[in-house]
Design a protein around this motif. Structure first.
Motif, PDB file in Angstrom:
ATOM      1  N   TRP A  97      -8.410 -15.902  -1.627  1.00 26.77           N
ATOM      2  CA  TRP A  97      -9.185 -14.702  -1.296  1.00 26.77           C
ATOM      3  C   TRP A  97     -10.662 -14.930  -1.593  1.00 26.77           C
ATOM      4  O   TRP A  97     -11.538 -14.670  -0.776  1.00 26.77           O
ATOM      5  CB  TRP A  97      -8.631 -13.531  -2.112  1.00 26.77           C
ATOM      6  N   ASP A  99     -12.214 -17.781  -1.891  1.00 24.31           N
ATOM      7  CA  ASP A  99     -12.769 -18.812  -1.002  1.00 24.31           C
ATOM      8  C   ASP A  99     -13.139 -18.217   0.349  1.00 24.31           C
ATOM      9  O   ASP A  99     -14.221 -18.491   0.885  1.00 24.31           O
ATOM     10  CB  ASP A  99     -11.750 -19.942  -0.793  1.00 24.31           C
ATOM     11  N   PHE A 100     -12.227 -17.408   0.898  1.00 23.21           N
ATOM     12  CA  PHE A 100     -12.537 -16.736   2.168  1.00 23.21           C
ATOM     13  C   PHE A 100     -13.839 -15.970   2.056  1.00 23.21           C
ATOM     14  O   PHE A 100     -14.710 -16.025   2.924  1.00 23.21           O
ATOM     15  CB  PHE A 100     -11.437 -15.724   2.519  1.00 23.21           C
ATOM     16  N   TYR A 101     -13.924 -15.240   0.960  1.00 20.20           N
ATOM     17  CA  TYR A 101     -15.090 -14.377   0.799  1.00 20.20           C
ATOM     18  C   TYR A 101     -16.367 -15.202   0.709  1.00 20.20           C
ATOM     19  O   TYR A 101     -17.375 -14.900   1.368  1.00 20.20           O
ATOM     20  CB  TYR A 101     -14.920 -13.510  -0.449  1.00 20.20           C
ATOM     21  N   GLN A 103     -16.945 -18.113   1.920  1.00 21.53           N
ATOM     22  CA  GLN A 103     -17.279 -18.658   3.239  1.00 21.53           C
ATOM     23  C   GLN A 103     -17.830 -17.566   4.144  1.00 21.53           C
ATOM     24  O   GLN A 103     -18.767 -17.792   4.899  1.00 21.53           O
ATOM     25  CB  GLN A 103     -16.036 -19.290   3.864  1.00 21.53           C
ATOM     26  N   ALA A 104     -17.230 -16.376   4.048  1.00 25.77           N
ATOM     27  CA  ALA A 104     -17.660 -15.301   4.949  1.00 25.77           C
ATOM     28  C   ALA A 104     -19.116 -14.923   4.688  1.00 25.77           C
ATOM     29  O   ALA A 104     -19.921 -14.837   5.616  1.00 25.77           O
ATOM     30  CB  ALA A 104     -16.752 -14.089   4.789  1.00 25.77           C
ATOM     31  N   MET A 167     -12.735 -22.044   9.900  1.00 22.30           N
ATOM     32  CA  MET A 167     -11.693 -21.128  10.366  1.00 22.30           C
ATOM     33  C   MET A 167     -10.366 -21.854  10.511  1.00 22.30           C
ATOM     34  O   MET A 167      -9.312 -21.333  10.125  1.00 22.30           O
ATOM     35  CB  MET A 167     -12.086 -20.535  11.719  1.00 22.30           C
ATOM     36  N   ALA A 170      -8.825 -22.368   7.287  1.00 22.37           N
ATOM     37  CA  ALA A 170      -8.221 -21.130   6.799  1.00 22.37           C
ATOM     38  C   ALA A 170      -6.868 -20.895   7.455  1.00 22.37           C
ATOM     39  O   ALA A 170      -5.967 -20.314   6.864  1.00 22.37           O
ATOM     40  CB  ALA A 170      -9.156 -19.963   7.074  1.00 22.37           C
ATOM     41  N   ASP A 183     -19.719 -22.861   1.756  1.00 22.44           N
ATOM     42  CA  ASP A 183     -19.567 -21.792   0.760  1.00 22.44           C
ATOM     43  C   ASP A 183     -20.678 -21.790  -0.272  1.00 22.44           C
ATOM     44  O   ASP A 183     -20.495 -21.381  -1.405  1.00 22.44           O
ATOM     45  CB  ASP A 183     -18.206 -21.900   0.066  1.00 22.44           C
TER      46      ASP A 183
END
Lengths: 601, 439
Positions: A97, A99-101, A103-104, A167, A170, A183
């Protein structure tokens, strides 16, 4: 709407013009190659428009993505670090979670800054309007202009590769580290940017190439303004957008090369480990911050200055009144550009630089408020006792003043040392720069697009939907970001994937606002797309006296049918409103911009 | 270009959006000057880095600049200056419409570029052969080597009895530094080591003299005896071992001798392992130095038979074929031993003909020596790229001028390529003293 049915437009004297094939820049020649290899500044501007809007959509996607993550990020990190709440249940761990954030928000920032905001106004509106405002046939170096566009494409392609690599990772594909997203935040701070296993090298190379694009545009504009001013136009009867573009270009020329060498050093650090930013090897990571902000703070003014120029045009034209304090606005653009170079240290108040430096940078930073305030007061004075026409571009212009003022004043909290120590890296900072970058620059861009849209495409946008779109954007924007000031003062740190329960209300309201803003932006987009079937634009729908309004809409391939002469761009009284065409017309026998006073019609 | 067909007073070379050739010429020059501003600022970042580093650790720059050959640098400066002059003559010729002179001058300028790059190649190659490359390839890169397995000449890792890779130790790295330092600074560039007796002892214990061959050994002994050091013990030991296959009396010793076990053992009797390294680096390598490491045995074990006679003055082991990779996180805070400096006092920087050996530099300096090389490679590498781009532009202008494209009315490209070449020259004029002529 009766006019819309007839395939005619009108010239600046109100005379109907029969559109003939090849008589304007859009239908001058056909085929993909005639666009891809064009040297026409107007076409390059349109290609940039499509390109940066695509980038904006990508960056916006990540913005909504991360706001949505925050909406569902309901667990408290403190109480239960492993739990992930919301709709994802336990299907995704806290680490993934986070990591996604990371990167986003990194991709959101990097795409928005390097691919959208920096090129948006100079490369789209500047490319389109700058030579027109000068009465010139093109920019000084049309080939460089095209090369600048392809540099943008090349740099963006690298960033996009990383993005899609991230992506795919992910989604569970095995990607090489060089393509594994990004990131670090858009700032690439060392030492993390050396340690991370994501695509820093490709991203920095991408930003390096995008920097070339920016430099080439700036170089072109300076040479164009110096060399291609028409007869009768001196420095002090240039439209203020040109002053702003000039000041922007100066920053692009002087600051971007420093970013270039910084990024090259970072690439070398990553690839062969030169150690100049690594304290373990005798290097200094804070030096990276100095180098980076020596570019990136002036770059903030690359983003905002052209917007200030656009708004100067809009406010004066729609107030039907000569701009107030022309020289002050002109000089304040240059002052902002120059001050921009001596304030970078305010990004580093908590980095451990000396107290003396902190105090100096704090003082210098506050000095930027002076030219900014000069502009705001002059716009207000311009509107005072004007005959204000509240149409879509003017709504954006007035919205800009409102948002820019909030963004600017909250900047003072961050310039002051004592408060900045508290606000540093909180949502207060996030809200502050979004008020300046989005609230101001984006609104200026949208306002400028609405302002020049009739000139670009020869069609009028739907006024009602224009206003609805503006209202949604304005409400949505404030709902998203004003609440973040409060979240920041309550101590919500930026770049966190989660938050304690006390902060939930701020995040939920902010996310809700961002959805409204998104809807507003889609309304704007569809309004533009549907304008294809809108009313044909007269040559001068708003009654501006800048030279771009002295040619047909859309302009012919070589911009003007005659060699125009510079006049006072804010002298609007010769233009009379003509109800029949819903636009302004000149008396053909009294056209100071046209030395031949030709009325061939 | 159909764009200006409508305008018949427009000459072919005049773009449609300019009114007069003068306006076009001025615009081109203005644009080029603006571009040169960006070049200055880009290199300005590097100069800023340089100023900061040099201000913070002047000793590093004084020490490390000795590895650069100022004669080669000066030659390159002269070449670039001369080529700038011929470029200016080319611009003049294009303005006067002298096609032959123009082509000739451009060709000479281009040759100058090739000459510059050729010398650069020689400089870079000799540094690479001494492990003085950029990044982690640099011999001085702290702790880079000690993380690595030793490699033989084929690049295969050297294994111990249990088939585990044998790691390079900090002690081996320091020995290698001592050898390269002495070979380049003293024997190559004629600097005299400071504190001759201490330096001599350190070099002897590092096994430097044993690795010298041919007349280099005699040169070294002569150097130290001139400085008042008693070298008889080393000479005697060297002669004793040299007697195995060749005498050092042969002024140019047989290169094959390196393959023989005896070579490199001159100072063996004074050099038993535990004492030798323990003393020579004080306790520098207390954590990393492997007391079981036998330097001379190492020399003997790794074959150097394939080496051509002139390939390298450096005996390749234990670094041959080794990829230098380091783990940054490792041993960052590791306590470092006191250096020899603490017993000898601060380095004397007052005279430039001398160098203070690396082992006697303060630890803060030791950890930063590689930064000089990083800046050197970044600056000269970026400059070399500019030289190559400039040569490309000159080639383009040369081709056009041979086709007769330039006239007294139209010669903007020659002019702006000339400006570019001058800035490339100018940047070198700054780089040369800053990197090569430090006092």
């Amino acid at each position: 709407m009766t006019v819309a049915d007839k395939p005619i437009t009108t010239d600046i004297y109100g005379q109907p013009v029969e559109p003939k094939p090849g008589d304007n820049y859009i239908n001058h020649s056909k085929g993909i190659l005639s666009w891809a290899l064009t040297l026409d500044h107007k076409r390059i501007g349109l290609m940039y428009l499509v390109a940066v809007l695509t980038a904006f959509a990508l960056g916006g996607f990540f913005a909504i993505f991360l706001r949505t993550m925050l909406l569902f990020s309901k667990y408290s990190n403190v109480k239960n670090p492993e739990a992930v709440g919301g709709m994802f249940g336990d299907s995704i761990g806290a680490a993934a979670w986070n990591d996604f954030y990371n990167q986003a928000f990194t991709l959101h920032g990097a795409i928005m800054v390097f691919m959208f905001i920096i090129p948006a106004i100079p490369a789209v509106l500047g490319n389109f309007a700058l030579p027109l405002q000068l009465g010139a046939k093109d920019v000084a170096f049309p080939r460089l202009n095209l090369m600048s566009f392809y540099c943008w494409l090349g740099g963006s392609a690298l960033l996009a590769m990383i993005l899609f690599g991230g992506m795919l990772t992910a989604l569970g594909f095995d990607m090489p580290a060089a393509l594994n997203g990004l990131d670090t935040g858009w700032t690439f701070y060392t030492p993390y940017s050396v340690e991370t296993k994501t695509g820093v090298v490709l991203a920095t190379l991408g930003a390096f190439i995008l920097g070339f694009s920016s430099i080439l545009t700036g170089l072109n504009f300076i040479a164009t303004i110096h060399m291609l001013k028409p007869k009768g136009m001196g420095w002090f009867n240039m439209p203020l957008f040109l002053w702003a573009s000039y000041a922007t270009s100066v920053i692009q020329i002087l600051a971007t090369p420093v970013l270039a060498i910084t990024l090259l050093l970072l690439v070398a650090e990553n690839l062969i480990g030169i150690g100049v930013f690594d304290p373990k090897l005798g290097g200094d990571p804070v030096l990276f911050q100095h180098f980076f902000w020596f570019y990136s703070h002036p770059a903030v003014y690359i983003m905002i200055l052209p917007g200030l120029g656009v708004v100067s045009e809009i406010i004066s034209t729609f107030s039907r009144k000569h701009v107030f304090g022309y020289k002050f606005i002109a000089y304040s653009s240059v002052a902002i550009a120059l001050f921009g170079f001596i304030v970078w240290g305010h990004h580093m108040f908590t980095s451990g630089q000396s107290a003396m430096l902190n105090a100096i940078f704090s003082l210098l930073t506050m000095s930027v408020a002076i030219p900014s305030a000069i502009k705001v007061f002059n716009w207000l004075a311009t509107m005072y006792h004007g005959k204000i026409r509240v149409e879509t571009p003017m709504l954006y212009g007035m919205g800009f003043i409102w948002l820019f003022t909030i963004g600017g004043l909250t900047g003072l909290f961050l310039a002051a040392l004592s408060t900045d120590i508290y606000f540093h890296d909180t949502y207060f900072v996030v809200a502050h720069f979004h008020y300046v970058m989005v609230g101001s620059t984006l609104f200026a861009f949208l306002g400028g697009m609405y302002y020049w849209f009739p000139k670009m495409f020869g069609r009028m946008c739907n006024e009602r939907w224009g206003r609805i779109g503006w209202a949604l954007c304005f409400v949505g924007f404030n709902a998203t970001f004003f609440i973040q000031f409060i979240a920041g003062t309550q101590g919500m740190p930026r770049r966190y994937a989660t938050y304690g329960d006390d902060y939930a209300i701020y995040h939920h309201l902010s996310t809700g606002g961002s959805y409204i803003l998104t809807i507003g932006l889609f309304v704007v987009l569809f309004n533009w797309l549907l304008a294809k079937r809108g009313k044909r634009a007269p040559a001068n729908p708003w009654g501006g006296n800048q030279l771009e309004w002295h040619t047909n809409s859309p302009p012919p391939h070589l911009n003007f049918d005659y060699d125009p002469v510079g006049t006072d761009p804010y002298h609007f009284h010769d233009w009379k409103y003509d109800e029949k065409i819903d636009g302004y017309v000149l008396d053909p026998d009294h056209d100071p911009s046209n030395p031949t006073h030709s009325s061939a019609h | 270009m159909s764009d200006h067909d409508h305008d018949h007073d427009h000459p072919d070379y005049l773009a449609h959006h300019f009114d007069t050739p003068d306006q076009q010429f001025e615009a081109g020059k203005l644009g080029m000057w603006l571009f040169l501003v960006t070049e200055v600022l880009m290199f300005g970042g590097l100069f800023c880095l340089y100023a900061l580093w040099r201000y913070n650790q002047p000793e590093v720059f004084v020490y490390a600049h000795g590895f650069l050959d100022w004669k080669l640098g000066a030659t390159n400066t002269a070449i670039l200056l001369a080529s700038s002059f011929t470029m200016a003559l080319a611009v003049r010729a294009s303005q006067l419409g002298q096609k032959g002179v123009l082509v000739g001058m451009l060709a000479i300028t281009l040759l100058g570029g090739f000459g510059f790059l050729g010398i650069k190649y020689v400089e870079y190659t000799s540094k690479f052969s001494h492990h003085l490359g950029p990044g982690k390839q640099n011999l001085y890169y702290p702790h880079a080597l000690s993380q690595l397995p030793q490699g033989d000449l084929q690049g295969e890792p050297v294994l111990d009895d249990n088939d585990n890779p044998v790691m390079i130790t900090r002690g081996m790295q320091l020995d290698e530094i001592a050898f390269v330092e002495f070979e380049v600074l003293a024997l190559g560039h004629g600097y005299a080591p400071e504190r001759p007796q201490a330096t001599f002892d350190q070099y002897r214990e590092a096994g430097v003299f044993g690795r010298l061959h041919g007349h280099h050994f005699e040169d070294a002994m002569e150097l130290f005896s001139d400085l008042g050091v008693d070298v008889s013990g080393v000479v005697a030991a060297h002669a004793a071992h040299g007697g195995d296959g060749h005498g050092h009396g042969d002024s140019h010793g047989n290169e094959d001798a390196h393959t023989e076990e005896g070579d490199g053992h001159a100072d063996e009797e004074s050099h038993t392992e535990d004492e030798a390294h323990g003393e020579s680096h004080a306790a520098v390598a207390h954590a990393e130095h492997d007391p079981a490491y036998d330097y001379n045995a190492e020399l003997a074990r790794v074959p150097v038979a394939g080496e051509s006679a002139s390939a390298s003055k450096v005996t390749p082991p234990p670094f041959a074929g080794t990829q230098l990779v380091s783990d940054f996180a490792h041993d960052a805070d590791e306590a470092h031993a006191p250096t020899v400096l603490e017993t000898l006092g601060a380095p004397d920087l007052s005279h430039s003909g001398h160098y203070l050996p690396y082992a006697m530099q303060p630890e803060a300096v030791q950890r930063r020596v590689h930064l000089f090389f990083q800046i050197y490679y970044c600056a000269t590498g970026l400059h070399a790229i500019h030289v190559i781009i400039g040569m490309g532009c000159i080639t383009w202008v040369l081709a056009k001028s041979m086709a007769g494209a330039f006239t007294p009315e139209y010669n903007v490209p020659v002019d702006i390529v000339g400006l570019y070449w001058h800035i490339v020259d100018l940047i070198w004029i700054f780089l040369f003293p800053l990197l090569y002529l430090i006092h």
